[in-house]
Motif scaffolding. Structure first.
Motif, mmCIF file in Angstrom:
data_model
loop_
_atom_site.group_PDB
_atom_site.id
_atom_site.type_symbol
_atom_site.label_atom_id
_atom_site.label_comp_id
_atom_site.label_asym_id
_atom_site.label_seq_id
_atom_site.Cartn_x
_atom_site.Cartn_y
_atom_site.Cartn_z
ATOM 1 N N ASP A 165 54.489 29.326 22.048
ATOM 2 C CA ASP A 165 55.755 29.988 22.362
ATOM 3 C C ASP A 165 56.518 29.285 23.476
ATOM 4 N N ARG A 176 60.388 28.308 22.823
ATOM 5 C CA ARG A 176 61.255 29.491 22.758
ATOM 6 C C ARG A 176 61.425 30.125 24.140
ATOM 7 N N LEU A 219 62.691 31.721 16.027
ATOM 8 C CA LEU A 219 62.362 33.081 15.605
ATOM 9 C C LEU A 219 62.345 33.213 14.080
ATOM 10 N N SER A 222 56.844 30.526 12.727
ATOM 11 C CA SER A 222 56.857 31.359 13.904
ATOM 12 C C SER A 222 56.114 32.657 13.671
ATOM 13 N N SER A 255 56.754 35.365 14.846
ATOM 14 C CA SER A 255 57.722 36.473 14.842
ATOM 15 C C SER A 255 58.605 36.454 13.605
#
Length: 330
Positions: free
Chosen positions: A251, A254, A317, A322, A324
């Motif tokens: 992560d 991001r 995203l 990803s 998520s």
């Protein structure tokens, strides 16, 4: 999650404050803007002795073996004091990319290095004051020669076009991207530090300046504006700390982009409100407020514009890779 600085990190911040203030504080930035880099380079050497340039370097390689959180703590102090020079390039970007001989010079402060990153940082910062210049590509690092300097909106920053010379040195996959994320985190921390100083200057002036027989800080409308800045800076801080903890992980990219956007937005609000609080005096060259206002404007556009980082967050995203990606946009 609760972010609390360790005792060592608090000592680092305190040591940086003491060294920079004893070197002249904002006078260093003013003399640098006038073309006198002597005091700035003297401060550079002092900070090298403190270990600033080894925060991203392992102890076995001559560094302090610090963490990305240590880097963020240090660069927030640099932003708070408007310290001039290519610190992001020398301390955050290049240590993980250059060979051992260049690294040794960076660590001991004898070598000032700058770099350009096509697409993110088109110009080399303060190339005239730098011993070595580089151009960082996605898979290689090239030595570079600098062209004539061009003025920036921030008078302490001189920008030069860099031209690659010699054969580029290949980099390992992901090495360039990680180095750029380190630099972006450092830039976010400098923005946050500049925002904190702008708020501090605004609050101090609001307590002192009187209008209609009252300190202007007593007026409710002004209190609301200053409170909005305090909230923006406070909300940006955990994003920056989270990015420092995530750096190098899945992560990391991001989180770094989120930190850059939040720190940039908060610092921009701080600059606007601080200028409104100070009124006409804030526009004058003699007042130090302009050092942070122009620094915020300059840093907002390098190491990725707000639009670049918002697009990056969205793409990460929505990427199938990803974790998520399965979340509903609603």
């Amino acid at each position: 999650m609760k972010f609390v600085l360790s005792e060592e990190q608090q000592l680092l911040a305190g040591a940086l404050n003491e060294i920079i203030e004893s070197a002249g504080g904002t006078k260093v930035a003013r003399t640098w803007a006038e073309g006198n880099t002597g005091p700035g380079l003297a401060l550079w050497n002092q900070l090298a002795e403190l270990g600033l340039f080894g925060l991203c370097v392992a102890e076995d390689d001559g560094g302090t073996g610090g963490t990305a959180v240590d880097l963020a703590v240090a660069f927030e102090r640099l932003g708070y004091h408007a310290v001039p020079g290519p610190y992001i390039e020398s301390a955050a970007l290049l240590p993980g990319l250059v060979d051992s001989s260049v690294l040794a010079g960076i660590l001991d402060g004898t070598l000032v290095a700058t770099a350009a990153v096509p697409g993110l940082v088109p110009y080399g910062l303060d190339a005239a004051a730098s011993s070595r210049c580089f151009i960082l590509g996605s898979t290689s690092l090239s030595e570079a020669a600098a062209g004539p300097g061009t003025a920036s909106v921030d008078r302490t920053r001189t920008l030069s076009e860099l031209t690659a010379v010699g054969e580029p040195a290949p980099l390992e996959p992901g090495q360039s991207a990680l180095a750029v994320d380190h630099a972006t985190l450092a830039c976010s921390a400098m923005l946050l530090g500049a925002g904190e100083r702008l708020l501090e200057e605004a609050v101090s002036y609001a307590k002192m300046r009187e209008q209609f027989g009252r300190a202007i800080g007593e007026y409710q409308a002004l209190k609301h504006q200053l409170a909005d800045v305090r909230i923006a800076l406070t909300f940006a801080r955990p994003l920056m700390n989270g990015a420092a903890l995530d750096l190098g992980g899945p992560d990391g990219a991001r989180s770094v982009s989120a930190a850059k956007v939040a720190a940039g937005d908060a610092a921009t609000l701080a600059a606007r409100v601080a200028l409104q609080v100070h009124g006409a005096i804030g526009y004058t060259e003699e007042h130090d407020l302009g050092l942070w206002i122009t620094r915020v404007r300059a840093l907002l556009g390098v190491w990725g514009t707000p639009r670049h980082h918002r697009s990056r967050i969205a793409s990460l995203l929505l990427s199938p890779a990803s974790p998520s990606a399965e979340l509903s946009p609603c």
